[in-house]
Design a protein around this motif. Structure first.
Motif, PDB file in Angstrom:
ATOM      1  N   ASP A 229       0.837  -1.203   0.000  1.00 17.03           N
ATOM      2  CA  ASP A 229       0.000   0.000   0.000  1.00 17.03           C
ATOM      3  C   ASP A 229       0.871   1.252   0.000  1.00 17.03           C
ATOM      4  O   ASP A 229       0.578   2.220  -0.694  1.00 17.03           O
ATOM      5  N   ARG A 230       1.912   1.234   0.811  1.00 11.04           N
ATOM      6  CA  ARG A 230       2.886   2.322   0.835  1.00 11.04           C
ATOM      7  C   ARG A 230       4.293   1.736   0.787  1.00 11.04           C
ATOM      8  O   ARG A 230       4.506   0.584   1.174  1.00 11.04           O
ATOM      9  N   VAL A 231       5.249   2.561   0.337  1.00  8.02           N
ATOM     10  CA  VAL A 231       6.620   2.085   0.136  1.00  8.02           C
ATOM     11  C   VAL A 231       7.609   3.102   0.695  1.00  8.02           C
ATOM     12  O   VAL A 231       7.446   4.312   0.511  1.00  8.02           O
ATOM     13  N   ALA A 232       8.634   2.588   1.389  1.00  7.75           N
ATOM     14  CA  ALA A 232       9.768   3.401   1.806  1.00  7.75           C
ATOM     15  C   ALA A 232      11.015   2.885   1.088  1.00  7.75           C
ATOM     16  O   ALA A 232      11.247   1.678   1.034  1.00  7.75           O
ATOM     17  N   VAL A 233      11.800   3.796   0.535  1.00  9.15           N
ATOM     18  CA  VAL A 233      13.044   3.441  -0.146  1.00  9.15           C
ATOM     19  C   VAL A 233      14.212   3.779   0.767  1.00  9.15           C
ATOM     20  O   VAL A 233      14.296   4.890   1.301  1.00  9.15           O
ATOM     21  N   MET A 234      15.119   2.806   0.970  1.00  9.13           N
ATOM     22  CA  MET A 234      16.285   3.027   1.820  1.00  9.13           C
ATOM     23  C   MET A 234      17.565   3.052   0.995  1.00  9.13           C
ATOM     24  O   MET A 234      17.691   2.349  -0.010  1.00  9.13           O
ATOM     25  N   TYR A 235      18.497   3.886   1.442  1.00  5.43           N
ATOM     26  CA  TYR A 235      19.818   3.978   0.805  1.00  5.43           C
ATOM     27  C   TYR A 235      20.851   4.232   1.884  1.00  5.43           C
ATOM     28  O   TYR A 235      20.800   5.244   2.595  1.00  5.43           O
ATOM     29  N   VAL A 236      21.786   3.299   2.055  1.00  2.00           N
ATOM     30  CA  VAL A 236      22.884   3.393   3.023  1.00  2.00           C
ATOM     31  C   VAL A 236      22.357   3.778   4.412  1.00  2.00           C
ATOM     32  O   VAL A 236      22.786   4.759   5.022  1.00  2.00           O
ATOM     33  N   GLY A 237      21.387   3.010   4.900  1.00  2.00           N
ATOM     34  CA  GLY A 237      20.914   3.172   6.263  1.00  2.00           C
ATOM     35  C   GLY A 237      19.893   4.254   6.494  1.00  2.00           C
ATOM     36  O   GLY A 237      19.434   4.447   7.618  1.00  2.00           O
ATOM     37  N   LYS A 238      19.511   4.995   5.449  1.00  2.00           N
ATOM     38  CA  LYS A 238      18.553   6.082   5.587  1.00  2.00           C
ATOM     39  C   LYS A 238      17.336   5.862   4.689  1.00  2.00           C
ATOM     40  O   LYS A 238      17.451   5.266   3.612  1.00  2.00           O
ATOM     41  N   VAL A 239      16.193   6.365   5.133  1.00  2.00           N
ATOM     42  CA  VAL A 239      15.000   6.389   4.281  1.00  2.00           C
ATOM     43  C   VAL A 239      15.078   7.642   3.419  1.00  2.00           C
ATOM     44  O   VAL A 239      15.201   8.765   3.937  1.00  2.00           O
ATOM     45  N   VAL A 240      15.014   7.464   2.089  1.00  2.00           N
ATOM     46  CA  VAL A 240      15.157   8.608   1.186  1.00  2.00           C
ATOM     47  C   VAL A 240      13.851   8.968   0.483  1.00  2.00           C
ATOM     48  O   VAL A 240      13.751  10.037  -0.125  1.00  2.00           O
ATOM     49  N   GLU A 241      12.849   8.096   0.558  1.00  2.00           N
ATOM     50  CA  GLU A 241      11.549   8.435  -0.024  1.00  2.00           C
ATOM     51  C   GLU A 241      10.480   7.529   0.574  1.00  2.00           C
ATOM     52  O   GLU A 241      10.706   6.334   0.800  1.00  2.00           O
ATOM     53  N   VAL A 242       9.308   8.117   0.860  1.00  2.00           N
ATOM     54  CA  VAL A 242       8.148   7.380   1.348  1.00  2.00           C
ATOM     55  C   VAL A 242       6.920   7.909   0.636  1.00  2.00           C
ATOM     56  O   VAL A 242       6.709   9.131   0.573  1.00  2.00           O
ATOM     57  N   ALA A 243       6.116   6.988   0.095  1.00  2.00           N
ATOM     58  CA  ALA A 243       4.907   7.407  -0.616  1.00  2.00           C
ATOM     59  C   ALA A 243       3.994   6.214  -0.800  1.00  2.00           C
ATOM     60  O   ALA A 243       4.386   5.061  -0.544  1.00  2.00           O
ATOM     61  N   SER A 244       2.782   6.487  -1.243  1.00  2.00           N
ATOM     62  CA  SER A 244       1.907   5.389  -1.647  1.00  2.00           C
ATOM     63  C   SER A 244       2.547   4.686  -2.835  1.00  2.00           C
ATOM     64  O   SER A 244       3.372   5.275  -3.556  1.00  2.00           O
ATOM     65  N   THR A 245       2.164   3.449  -3.055  1.00  2.00           N
ATOM     66  CA  THR A 245       2.757   2.680  -4.159  1.00  2.00           C
ATOM     67  C   THR A 245       2.539   3.388  -5.496  1.00  2.00           C
ATOM     68  O   THR A 245       3.466   3.489  -6.308  1.00  2.00           O
ATOM     69  N   GLU A 246       1.341   3.899  -5.699  1.00  2.00           N
ATOM     70  CA  GLU A 246       1.024   4.607  -6.954  1.00  2.00           C
ATOM     71  C   GLU A 246       1.925   5.824  -7.133  1.00  2.00           C
ATOM     72  O   GLU A 246       2.504   6.037  -8.212  1.00  2.00           O
ATOM     73  N   GLN A 247       2.058   6.638  -6.081  1.00  2.00           N
ATOM     74  CA  GLN A 247       2.883   7.839  -6.178  1.00  2.00           C
ATOM     75  C   GLN A 247       4.343   7.501  -6.430  1.00  2.00           C
ATOM     76  O   GLN A 247       5.006   8.107  -7.283  1.00  2.00           O
ATOM     77  N   LEU A 248       4.863   6.551  -5.667  1.00  2.00           N
ATOM     78  CA  LEU A 248       6.292   6.254  -5.756  1.00  2.00           C
ATOM     79  C   LEU A 248       6.668   5.642  -7.104  1.00  2.00           C
ATOM     80  O   LEU A 248       7.704   5.974  -7.672  1.00  2.00           O
ATOM     81  N   PHE A 249       5.831   4.764  -7.624  1.00  2.00           N
ATOM     82  CA  PHE A 249       6.172   4.083  -8.877  1.00  2.00           C
ATOM     83  C   PHE A 249       5.999   4.987 -10.092  1.00  2.00           C
ATOM     84  O   PHE A 249       6.758   4.861 -11.054  1.00  2.00           O
ATOM     85  N   TYR A 250       5.027   5.882 -10.062  1.00  2.00           N
ATOM     86  CA  TYR A 250       4.721   6.646 -11.270  1.00  2.00           C
ATOM     87  C   TYR A 250       5.015   8.135 -11.149  1.00  2.00           C
ATOM     88  O   TYR A 250       4.924   8.863 -12.126  1.00  2.00           O
ATOM     89  N   ASN A 251       5.413   8.582  -9.954  1.00  2.00           N
ATOM     90  CA  ASN A 251       5.799   9.979  -9.790  1.00  2.00           C
ATOM     91  C   ASN A 251       6.880  10.096  -8.716  1.00  2.00           C
ATOM     92  O   ASN A 251       6.686  10.735  -7.682  1.00  2.00           O
ATOM     93  N   PRO A 252       8.048   9.474  -8.936  1.00  3.46           N
ATOM     94  CA  PRO A 252       9.115   9.505  -7.924  1.00  3.46           C
ATOM     95  C   PRO A 252       9.675  10.911  -7.740  1.00  3.46           C
ATOM     96  O   PRO A 252       9.669  11.718  -8.674  1.00  3.46           O
ATOM     97  N   LYS A 253      10.151  11.180  -6.531  1.00  7.88           N
ATOM     98  CA  LYS A 253      10.705  12.498  -6.208  1.00  7.88           C
ATOM     99  C   LYS A 253      12.187  12.447  -5.851  1.00  7.88           C
ATOM    100  O   LYS A 253      12.795  13.483  -5.590  1.00  7.88           O
ATOM    101  N   MET A 254      12.749  11.253  -5.826  1.00  9.90           N
ATOM    102  CA  MET A 254      14.138  11.073  -5.425  1.00  9.90           C
ATOM    103  C   MET A 254      14.903  10.403  -6.566  1.00  9.90           C
ATOM    104  O   MET A 254      14.457   9.366  -7.077  1.00  9.90           O
ATOM    105  N   PRO A 255      16.038  10.955  -7.007  1.00  9.82           N
ATOM    106  CA  PRO A 255      16.769  10.367  -8.139  1.00  9.82           C
ATOM    107  C   PRO A 255      17.146   8.901  -7.956  1.00  9.82           C
ATOM    108  O   PRO A 255      17.169   8.145  -8.928  1.00  9.82           O
TER     109      PRO A 255
END
Length: 371
Positions: A229-255
């Motif tokens: 339902d929602r997704v958090a993306v981690m990079y080197v021990g930190k959360v760099v993006e959190v959003a609903s699945t729809e938002q994160l997959f089709y409108n990402p905000k983090m390179p």
């Protein structure tokens, strides 16, 4: 307002690095370095990232299988209220742990090969004294049936089952104490693709039947898109993006998220674009770069990225991103199936044949010789 089940605030887990004859501490591996997130009752909250990003350690630290270095983990229990897991003593942990269970990645090594399936499933109930005698046997049979196995399997040992069946046994064990939260630590990564689908469907059915909440840890974005339902993306021990699945997959905000999504299989067979190539290697959590940890590999990095770490901030509609330029960048997300132009079967077949022919011609031998 959403009914929050779990809150994690600035969670850290640092492992000491020892060196020399006296084994002095000379540094720390920052496996989890300030993770904050919240999980609502009844949802599937996914945590994704490359191997070594700290997602599994985050899950284990939430459960106190690893002792946290710093931060808060607050579990909102219906009867006990808000419980600070990181401060709980042994007596409090014994009360709260039945509500927080885990499904491990490897369905073989997580099951004791010397114990029968029945004993494996019974163990948490015996320790917590919830069932005994005939009631215990009936509960084991019920759990095996719920996960798609037969009650008579209780007398067998783990080696007698396939990987998918072993994972079902692990799921049955996790359900034994009627938990509210289950942390699924890459539960399908060790399974064949066809078996993955069966286990994922089982997890969804169990969630609906028992009103479960999942923290789903995975490196496979295709699996996450299906179940989360929602997704958090981690990079080197930190959360760099959190959003609903729809938002994160089709409108990402983090390179970094854009780079991960570019590696997803394309629904259009004629689209042969390559994944975004990131320069350099993943930084060591023992010696991360200054500023934004991703800036040495980021194609959009500017001077500020090397000196100032961006906060995880709300960019709107509950979409959080840790990027200085999340409001100005236009990043490419995954391709929606409805956006793929309809091609005739003949066109698709012709494209595949052309691609195969060009590959064969450029190789060391012809297709006929290879056959």
């Amino acid at each position: 307002m959403n009914d929050v089940l779990l809150e994690v605030k600035d969670l850290k887990k640092h492992f000491p690095i020892h060196a020399g004859l006296l084994r002095r501490t000379v540094g720390h591996v920052k496996a989890v370095d300030g993770v904050s997130l919240s999980i609502n009752r009844g949802e599937t909250f996914a945590v994704v990232g490359e191997s070594g990003c700290g997602k599994s350690t985050t899950g284990r630290t939430i459960l106190r299988l690893e002792e946290p270095t710093d931060g808060e983990v607050i579990f909102h229990d219906k009867s006990l209220g808000a419980v600070n897991i990181e401060k709980a003593d042994a007596k409090q942990l014994k009360k709260i742990r039945p509500q927080m269970q885990i499904i491990f990645q490897d369905p073989f090594s997580s099951l004791d090969s010397r114990m029968t399936v029945g004993r494996i499933i019974a163990e948490p109930m015996v320790i917590n004294r919830t069932h005994e005698g005939r009631a215990l046997k009936d509960r084991i049979a019920e759990l095996l049936t719920v996960v798609g196995m037969r009650p008579e399997h209780a007398s067998r040992y783990p080696h007698a089952f396939s990987g998918g069946q072993r994972q079902r046994i692990g799921i049955a064990r996790a359900l034994a104490l009627n938990p509210e939260l289950i942390i699924c630590d890459e539960p399908v990564s060790a399974l064949d693709v066809s078996v993955q689908a069966q286990v994922l469907n089982l997890l969804e059915d169990l969630q609906n039947k028992f009103d479960l909440t999942y923290m789903f840890i995975s490196h496979d974005l295709s699996v996450v898109e299906h179940i989360a339902d929602r997704v958090a993306v981690m990079y080197v021990g930190k959360v760099v993006e959190v959003a609903s699945t729809e938002q994160l997959f089709y409108n990402p905000k983090m390179p970094y998220t854009e780079a991960l999504l570019s590696a997803l299989p394309k629904p259009d067979p004629r689209n042969r674009t390559r994944p975004t190539a990131l320069t350099g290697d993943v930084p060591s959590p023992a010696n991360p770069p200054s500023g934004c940890y991703f800036h040495p590999r980021c194609p959009y990095a500017q001077d500020i990225c090397a000196v100032e770490a961006p906060p995880l901030r709300d960019t709107g509609d509950g979409h959080f991103a840790a990027c200085h330029f999340s409001d100005t960048l236009t990043l490419k997300g995954a391709t929606k199936l409805q956006d793929v132009p309809v091609a005739t079967a003949e066109e698709a077949a012709a494209d595949v044949i052309d691609a195969h022919a060009s590959t064969s011609d450029s190789g060391s031998g012809t297709a006929t010789e290879a056959r």
